[in-house]
Design an enzyme around this catalytic site. Structure first.
Site, PDB file in Angstrom:
ATOM      1  N   GLY A  46       0.669  -1.206   0.075  1.00  0.00           N
ATOM      2  CA  GLY A  46      -0.045  -0.030  -0.166  1.00  0.00           C
ATOM      3  C   GLY A  46       0.866   1.129   0.041  1.00  0.00           C
ATOM      4  O   GLY A  46       2.268   1.186   0.313  1.00  0.00           O
ATOM      5  N   GLN A  51       2.616   9.991   1.474  1.00  0.00           N
ATOM      6  CA  GLN A  51       4.112   9.450   1.565  1.00  0.00           C
ATOM      7  C   GLN A  51       4.941   9.857   0.443  1.00  0.00           C
ATOM      8  O   GLN A  51       6.232   9.863   0.440  1.00  0.00           O
ATOM      9  CB  GLN A  51       4.153   7.839   1.494  1.00  0.00           C
ATOM     10  CG  GLN A  51       3.388   7.310   2.556  1.00  0.00           C
ATOM     11  CD  GLN A  51       3.369   5.861   2.858  1.00  0.00           C
ATOM     12  OE1 GLN A  51       2.306   5.279   2.130  1.00  0.00           O
ATOM     13  NE2 GLN A  51       4.197   5.221   3.001  1.00  0.00           N
ATOM     14  N   CYS A  97       6.414  -0.149   7.005  1.00  0.00           N
ATOM     15  CA  CYS A  97       6.007   1.013   6.163  1.00  0.00           C
ATOM     16  C   CYS A  97       7.002   1.353   5.378  1.00  0.00           C
ATOM     17  O   CYS A  97       8.224   1.573   5.730  1.00  0.00           O
ATOM     18  CB  CYS A  97       5.590   1.920   7.220  1.00  0.00           C
ATOM     19  SG  CYS A  97       5.146   3.533   6.355  1.00  0.00           S
ATOM     20  N   LEU A  98       6.724   1.714   4.265  1.00  0.00           N
ATOM     21  CA  LEU A  98       7.913   2.531   3.029  1.00  0.00           C
ATOM     22  C   LEU A  98       8.313   3.603   3.728  1.00  0.00           C
ATOM     23  O   LEU A  98       9.431   3.942   3.315  1.00  0.00           O
ATOM     24  CB  LEU A  98       7.196   2.636   1.724  1.00  0.00           C
ATOM     25  CG  LEU A  98       6.767   1.282   1.019  1.00  0.00           C
ATOM     26  CD1 LEU A  98       6.167   1.393  -0.296  1.00  0.00           C
ATOM     27  CD2 LEU A  98       8.167   0.170   0.858  1.00  0.00           C
ATOM     28  N   HIS A 139      -4.085   1.033   7.839  1.00  0.00           N
ATOM     29  CA  HIS A 139      -2.552   1.511   7.836  1.00  0.00           C
ATOM     30  C   HIS A 139      -2.618   2.915   7.028  1.00  0.00           C
ATOM     31  O   HIS A 139      -2.049   3.750   7.370  1.00  0.00           O
ATOM     32  CB  HIS A 139      -1.603   0.379   7.428  1.00  0.00           C
ATOM     33  CG  HIS A 139       0.002   0.919   7.267  1.00  0.00           C
ATOM     34  ND1 HIS A 139       0.843   0.290   8.034  1.00  0.00           N
ATOM     35  CD2 HIS A 139       0.400   1.834   6.499  1.00  0.00           C
ATOM     36  CE1 HIS A 139       1.961   0.863   7.575  1.00  0.00           C
ATOM     37  NE2 HIS A 139       1.868   1.622   6.919  1.00  0.00           N
ATOM     38  N   GLU A 140      -3.099   2.714   5.640  1.00  0.00           N
ATOM     39  CA  GLU A 140      -2.961   3.666   4.751  1.00  0.00           C
ATOM     40  C   GLU A 140      -3.897   4.905   4.975  1.00  0.00           C
ATOM     41  O   GLU A 140      -3.478   6.163   4.876  1.00  0.00           O
ATOM     42  CB  GLU A 140      -3.127   3.095   3.296  1.00  0.00           C
ATOM     43  CG  GLU A 140      -2.166   2.059   2.963  1.00  0.00           C
ATOM     44  CD  GLU A 140      -1.044   2.331   2.897  1.00  0.00           C
ATOM     45  OE1 GLU A 140      -0.411   3.433   2.743  1.00  0.00           O
ATOM     46  OE2 GLU A 140      -0.253   1.460   2.972  1.00  0.00           O
ATOM     47  N   HIS A 143      -2.091   7.175   7.312  1.00  0.00           N
ATOM     48  CA  HIS A 143      -1.304   7.981   6.720  1.00  0.00           C
ATOM     49  C   HIS A 143      -1.733   9.266   6.335  1.00  0.00           C
ATOM     50  O   HIS A 143      -1.498  10.336   6.369  1.00  0.00           O
ATOM     51  CB  HIS A 143      -0.465   7.351   5.415  1.00  0.00           C
ATOM     52  CG  HIS A 143       0.618   6.711   5.504  1.00  0.00           C
ATOM     53  ND1 HIS A 143       1.603   6.854   6.189  1.00  0.00           N
ATOM     54  CD2 HIS A 143       0.840   5.414   5.242  1.00  0.00           C
ATOM     55  CE1 HIS A 143       2.640   6.093   6.315  1.00  0.00           C
ATOM     56  NE2 HIS A 143       2.084   4.810   5.944  1.00  0.00           N
TER      57      HIS A 143
HETATM   58 NI    NI Z   1       3.039   3.025   5.646  1.00  0.00          NI
END
Ligand code: NI
Length: 173
Positions: A46, A51, A97-98, A139-140, A143
């Protein structure tokens, strides 16, 4: 299509709350395609617009990202997503997480969610997601609200982890 730069902790952009999308045009289409490409390239499941430093309520996800069988790929673009219902049942999952490099931790989230969102043409949809898809969505959406998975850790652990990650980021800068 183009790869986008993924911003990482402690970049302050990650704490910003994203704004609703009101214009559904070719720029939005291009952004979502670039985000999907960036997500697949990074082997993430995701990616939220925050991000890549775009403060719009848009996220992309695919729980089959990284699967060897490319025919399974199931790219999703969710715009202005809102969770309408959460199951009482929760699951504890190891998350990464990226935007949080080289760190994972267990986070507890609802096992099932009902989400209402708009697609790339602005059409509304309601969908029920469970397990990895539900966890990824929560999670997204976090963000988009300026929240990282490490913000769910107990306060003391959170402080230690953030200190460590900030040091690491300074070193690699
Ligand atoms: Ni993330």
């Amino acid at each position: 299509m183009a790869l986008l730069k993924i911003h990482t902790f402690p970049d302050p952009i990650l704490k910003q709350v994203a704004k609703p999308v009101t214009t559904f045009d070719s720029n939005l289409q291009l952004l979502s395609e670039n985000m999907l490409e960036t997500m697949y390239e990074s082997k993430g499941v995701g990616l939220a617009a925050t991000q890549v430093a775009v403060l719009k309520r848009l996220l992309v996800m695919d729980v089959y990202s990284g699967d060897e069988d490319a025919t399974k790929l199931d790219p999703k673009v969710l715009i202005n997503p809102e969770i309408q219902e959460k199951s009482e049942g929760t699951v504890l999952t190891e998350e990464g997480c990226l935007s949080v490099v080289e760190f994972t931790a267990e986070v507890r989230r609802a096992q099932k969610v009902k989400v209402r969102y708009q697609d790339i043409d602005g059409i509304f949809h309601t969908e029920e997601l469970e397990d990895l898809a539900a966890i990824c969505l929560q999670h997204e959406i976090d963000h988009l609200n300026g929240i990282l998975f490490i913000d769910h850790l107990p306060v003391l652990r959170q402080k230690l982890v953030k200190k460590k990650l900030t040091k690491l980021a300074k070193k690699s800068a």
